[in-house]
Design a protein around this motif. Structure first.
Motif, PDB file in Angstrom:
ATOM      1  N   ILE A   3       0.860  -1.180   0.000  1.00 26.16           N
ATOM      2  CA  ILE A   3       0.000   0.000   0.000  1.00 26.16           C
ATOM      3  C   ILE A   3       0.896   1.229   0.000  1.00 26.16           C
ATOM      4  CG2 ILE A   3      -1.772   1.305   1.226  1.00 26.16           C
ATOM      5  CD1 ILE A   3      -2.606  -1.316   2.587  1.00 26.16           C
ATOM      6  N   LEU A   4       0.690   2.110  -0.954  1.00 24.10           N
ATOM      7  CA  LEU A   4       1.433   3.365  -1.023  1.00 24.10           C
ATOM      8  C   LEU A   4       0.518   4.469  -0.517  1.00 24.10           C
ATOM      9  CD1 LEU A   4       4.009   4.877  -1.923  1.00 24.10           C
ATOM     10  CD2 LEU A   4       2.979   5.077  -4.188  1.00 24.10           C
ATOM     11  N   PHE A   5       0.844   4.997   0.654  1.00 23.80           N
ATOM     12  CA  PHE A   5       0.042   6.046   1.286  1.00 23.80           C
ATOM     13  C   PHE A   5       0.699   7.391   0.989  1.00 23.80           C
ATOM     14  CE2 PHE A   5      -1.129   8.971   4.597  1.00 23.80           C
ATOM     15  CZ  PHE A   5      -2.430   8.664   4.959  1.00 23.80           C
ATOM     16  N   GLU A  39      -4.995   9.626  10.111  1.00 21.72           N
ATOM     17  CA  GLU A  39      -5.553   8.679   9.141  1.00 21.72           C
ATOM     18  C   GLU A  39      -4.592   7.508   8.920  1.00 21.72           C
ATOM     19  OE1 GLU A  39      -7.077   8.670   4.482  1.00 21.72           O
ATOM     20  OE2 GLU A  39      -6.956  10.550   5.606  1.00 21.72           O
ATOM     21  N   PHE A  40      -3.313   7.828   8.707  1.00 24.56           N
ATOM     22  CA  PHE A  40      -2.330   6.763   8.507  1.00 24.56           C
ATOM     23  C   PHE A  40      -2.211   5.893   9.755  1.00 24.56           C
ATOM     24  CE2 PHE A  40       2.011   5.205   9.107  1.00 24.56           C
ATOM     25  CZ  PHE A  40       2.107   4.360   8.022  1.00 24.56           C
ATOM     26  N   HIS A  41      -2.163   6.527  10.925  1.00 27.68           N
ATOM     27  CA  HIS A  41      -2.042   5.773  12.184  1.00 27.68           C
ATOM     28  C   HIS A  41      -3.205   4.807  12.346  1.00 27.68           C
ATOM     29  CE1 HIS A  41      -2.907   5.198  16.513  1.00 27.68           C
ATOM     30  NE2 HIS A  41      -1.600   5.058  16.616  1.00 27.68           N
ATOM     31  N   ASP A  42      -4.427   5.297  12.125  1.00 30.70           N
ATOM     32  CA  ASP A  42      -5.604   4.454  12.318  1.00 30.70           C
ATOM     33  C   ASP A  42      -5.669   3.323  11.291  1.00 30.70           C
ATOM     34  OD1 ASP A  42      -6.136   6.181  14.344  1.00 30.70           O
ATOM     35  OD2 ASP A  42      -7.982   7.015  13.499  1.00 30.70           O
ATOM     36  N   MET A  43      -5.283   3.603  10.051  1.00 30.53           N
ATOM     37  CA  MET A  43      -5.222   2.553   9.031  1.00 30.53           C
ATOM     38  C   MET A  43      -4.229   1.470   9.426  1.00 30.53           C
ATOM     39  SD  MET A  43      -5.207   4.763   5.492  1.00 30.53           S
ATOM     40  CE  MET A  43      -4.232   3.464   4.727  1.00 30.53           C
ATOM     41  N   HIS A  44      -3.050   1.911   9.860  1.00 27.94           N
ATOM     42  CA  HIS A  44      -1.993   0.971  10.232  1.00 27.94           C
ATOM     43  C   HIS A  44      -2.439   0.097  11.400  1.00 27.94           C
ATOM     44  CE1 HIS A  44       1.960  -0.250  11.946  1.00 27.94           C
ATOM     45  NE2 HIS A  44       2.255  -0.387  10.679  1.00 27.94           N
ATOM     46  N   GLU A  91      -6.852 -10.173  10.835  1.00 26.50           N
ATOM     47  CA  GLU A  91      -6.324 -11.542  10.781  1.00 26.50           C
ATOM     48  C   GLU A  91      -5.174 -11.692   9.790  1.00 26.50           C
ATOM     49  OE1 GLU A  91      -7.987 -16.115   9.994  1.00 26.50           O
ATOM     50  OE2 GLU A  91      -9.329 -14.371   9.807  1.00 26.50           O
ATOM     51  N   PHE A  92      -5.308 -11.055   8.629  1.00 23.14           N
ATOM     52  CA  PHE A  92      -4.278 -11.173   7.591  1.00 23.14           C
ATOM     53  C   PHE A  92      -3.540  -9.849   7.380  1.00 23.14           C
ATOM     54  CE2 PHE A  92      -7.867 -14.016   6.416  1.00 23.14           C
ATOM     55  CZ  PHE A  92      -7.238 -15.233   6.684  1.00 23.14           C
ATOM     56  N   GLY A  93      -3.526  -9.026   8.409  1.00 23.59           N
ATOM     57  CA  GLY A  93      -2.896  -7.715   8.292  1.00 23.59           C
ATOM     58  C   GLY A  93      -1.415  -7.780   7.991  1.00 23.59           C
ATOM     59  N   ASN A  94      -0.788  -8.900   8.395  1.00 21.54           N
ATOM     60  CA  ASN A  94       0.656  -9.021   8.140  1.00 21.54           C
ATOM     61  C   ASN A  94       0.968  -9.278   6.669  1.00 21.54           C
ATOM     62  OD1 ASN A  94      -0.284 -11.623   7.976  1.00 21.54           O
ATOM     63  ND2 ASN A  94       1.287 -12.513   9.282  1.00 21.54           N
ATOM     64  N   GLN A  95      -0.066  -9.407   5.852  1.00 13.97           N
ATOM     65  CA  GLN A  95       0.157  -9.568   4.414  1.00 13.97           C
ATOM     66  C   GLN A  95       0.172  -8.233   3.670  1.00 13.97           C
ATOM     67  OE1 GLN A  95      -2.227 -12.575   2.486  1.00 13.97           O
ATOM     68  NE2 GLN A  95      -2.196 -13.915   4.278  1.00 13.97           N
ATOM     69  N   PHE A  96       0.100  -7.124   4.438  1.00 12.46           N
ATOM     70  CA  PHE A  96       0.131  -5.795   3.834  1.00 12.46           C
ATOM     71  C   PHE A  96       1.367  -5.045   4.322  1.00 12.46           C
ATOM     72  CE2 PHE A  96      -4.237  -7.099   3.719  1.00 12.46           C
ATOM     73  CZ  PHE A  96      -4.763  -6.544   2.574  1.00 12.46           C
ATOM     74  N   ASP A  97       1.947  -4.304   3.417  1.00 10.07           N
ATOM     75  CA  ASP A  97       3.116  -3.480   3.734  1.00 10.07           C
ATOM     76  C   ASP A  97       2.798  -2.045   3.313  1.00 10.07           C
ATOM     77  OD1 ASP A  97       5.637  -2.743   4.501  1.00 10.07           O
ATOM     78  OD2 ASP A  97       6.612  -3.392   2.662  1.00 10.07           O
ATOM     79  N   ILE A  98       2.791  -1.117   4.277  1.00  9.49           N
ATOM     80  CA  ILE A  98       2.421   0.273   3.980  1.00  9.49           C
ATOM     81  C   ILE A  98       3.669   1.143   3.938  1.00  9.49           C
ATOM     82  CG2 ILE A  98       0.980   2.231   4.595  1.00  9.49           C
ATOM     83  CD1 ILE A  98      -0.738   0.468   6.244  1.00  9.49           C
ATOM     84  N   TRP A  99       3.798   1.885   2.847  1.00  9.31           N
ATOM     85  CA  TRP A  99       4.844   2.908   2.726  1.00  9.31           C
ATOM     86  C   TRP A  99       4.149   4.262   2.709  1.00  9.31           C
ATOM     87  CZ3 TRP A  99      10.094   1.654   2.393  1.00  9.31           C
ATOM     88  CH2 TRP A  99      10.382   0.305   2.215  1.00  9.31           C
ATOM     89  N   SER A 100       4.526   5.151   3.609  1.00 10.68           N
ATOM     90  CA  SER A 100       3.830   6.441   3.721  1.00 10.68           C
ATOM     91  C   SER A 100       4.761   7.602   3.405  1.00 10.68           C
ATOM     92  CB  SER A 100       3.256   6.615   5.133  1.00 10.68           C
ATOM     93  OG  SER A 100       4.297   6.691   6.085  1.00 10.68           O
ATOM     94  N   PHE A 101       4.201   8.603   2.710  1.00 17.16           N
ATOM     95  CA  PHE A 101       4.962   9.790   2.334  1.00 17.16           C
ATOM     96  C   PHE A 101       4.050  11.010   2.415  1.00 17.16           C
ATOM     97  CE2 PHE A 101       6.824   6.159   0.259  1.00 17.16           C
ATOM     98  CZ  PHE A 101       8.169   6.301   0.548  1.00 17.16           C
ATOM     99  N   GLY A 102       4.478  12.025   3.146  1.00 15.32           N
ATOM    100  CA  GLY A 102       3.742  13.278   3.244  1.00 15.32           C
ATOM    101  C   GLY A 102       4.385  14.364   2.404  1.00 15.32           C
TER     102      GLY A 102
END
Length: 346
Positions: free
Chosen positions: A155-157, A173-178, A185-196
């Motif tokens: 996920i590119l935030f 927003e980013f904190h709550d999404m993360h 259950e399968f949250g470890n299958q997502f990788d979030i990269w965030s840029f402001g």
């Protein structure tokens, strides 16, 4: 990007100052003249290159004339990354066994003070820093590849909150999404990269570098459907609808879902949907609270293995549950695909 760090271990002040003057354009130089400060600075700043004199007179710990050898031996006993630090020896000691021992301990170069030029020393430091920079690039690339294998969905935030506009709560927003994905259950299958503070020039870089499956934008939108990024000085920069759509037609090969969590973003979502499986935009003005509620529930649902259509509906329901009166603002657009068949977990 911070300058590389160079640690100069030399008990002769004029000599150490000369090194620092010559090397200051290559990196941030710190001078120490005894072993206690050496290991303090080593742990404090983790230098990329060390210039080491062998004969440190009056060293309080290694009292021998060849204290530099003992420092080098102790350095190689430390855990990574300290033990792998590039060391260049510059000494007045011409004994062959000293050079032999230093090379056994993995030094990068060995110079005798009476027989070297300062330009040779500078070139040696330059080569050491170039090798370090190359290794950093390789390690970063390996880490990205590892993360791509470990986390199937990237996920590119992207966020922008220009100085001349109302400040939005994209951090929240980013904190709550993360947090929502971590609970899933399968949250470890997502990788979030965030840029402001995203500028237009950042878009191509991020899409090519991180190759996301989901792109999420948090920020402002104009009434004409443009999302608002930032200029170099922090001012607002509206992005033309067709320009952003064209960018996704060129670089959106891996992108399967785009979420434009910004006011009036539905026209932009319609344009991007020509090139991406599904896009979410907002049909009018939406306030921070509702936008955050929607995003949190949407990504939590994806993290529990739900399809995009179900996740979208749960995001809209969450706005209602939070009594924020804007459940009809988010719009899911899928021109050529059924969002009920799009799932990001295995």
């Amino acid at each position: 990007m911070p300058l590389p760090r160079i640690l100069i271990i030399e008990d002769d002040k004029p000599t150490a100052s000369k090194y620092a003057r010559v090397l200051k354009q290559l990196g941030e130089c710190t001078i120490v003249k005894s072993s206690p400060k050496v290991f303090y600075q080593l742990l404090l700043s983790n230098p990329q290159v060390i210039l080491l004199d062998i004969e440190l007179k009056g060293d309080p710990i290694f009292k021998s004339k060849k204290a530099g050898i003992r420092i080098l031996e102790k350095l190689r006993e430390l855990p990574p990354p300290y033990r792998h630090t590039s060391v260049i020896v510059v000494t007045g000691n011409r004994e062959p066994e000293i050079e032999t021992r230093c090379r056994q301990l993995g030094i990068t170069d060995f110079f005798v003070k009476s027989a070297y030029s300062i330009h040779e020393l500078r070139n040696s430091v330059t080569r050491s820093l170039e090798r370090w920079e190359q290794k950093q690039r390789e390690q970063k690339q390996q880490e990205q590849e590892r993360r791509r294998k470990e986390f199937p969905t990237v996920i590119l935030f992207l966020a922008a909150s220009p100085l001349d506009a109302t400040q939005i709560g994209w951090y929240q927003e980013f904190h709550d999404m993360h947090q929502a994905l971590q609970r899933a259950e399968f949250g470890n299958q997502f990788d979030i990269w965030s840029f402001g503070e995203i500028r237009p020039s950042d878009l191509q870089t991020c899409l090519q570098k991180y190759r996301p499956e989901i792109v999420h934008f948090s920020g402002h939108g104009s009434k004409s459907g443009e999302i608002i990024l930032e200029k170099r000085g922090g001012e607002s920069h509206p992005v033309p609808v067709e320009a952003l759509s064209k960018l996704f037609s060129i670089l959106g090969g891996k992108v399967r879902c785009v979420v434009l969590n910004a006011c009036y973003s539905e026209p932009q979502a319609q344009a991007i949907a020509k090139h991406v499986e599904c896009v979410i935009g907002m049909s009018g003005e939406i306030y921070d609270g509702a936008a955050i509620s929607f995003a949190t529930a949407f990504y939590q649902a994806l993290g529990f293995g739900n399809d995009v259509k179900t996740a979208f509906e749960l995001g809209c329901v969450q706005i209602d549950l939070d009594r924020l009166d804007e459940p009809d603002k988010p719009k899911l657009i899928a021109l050529n695909n059924d969002p009920a068949t799009i799932v990001f977990t295995e």
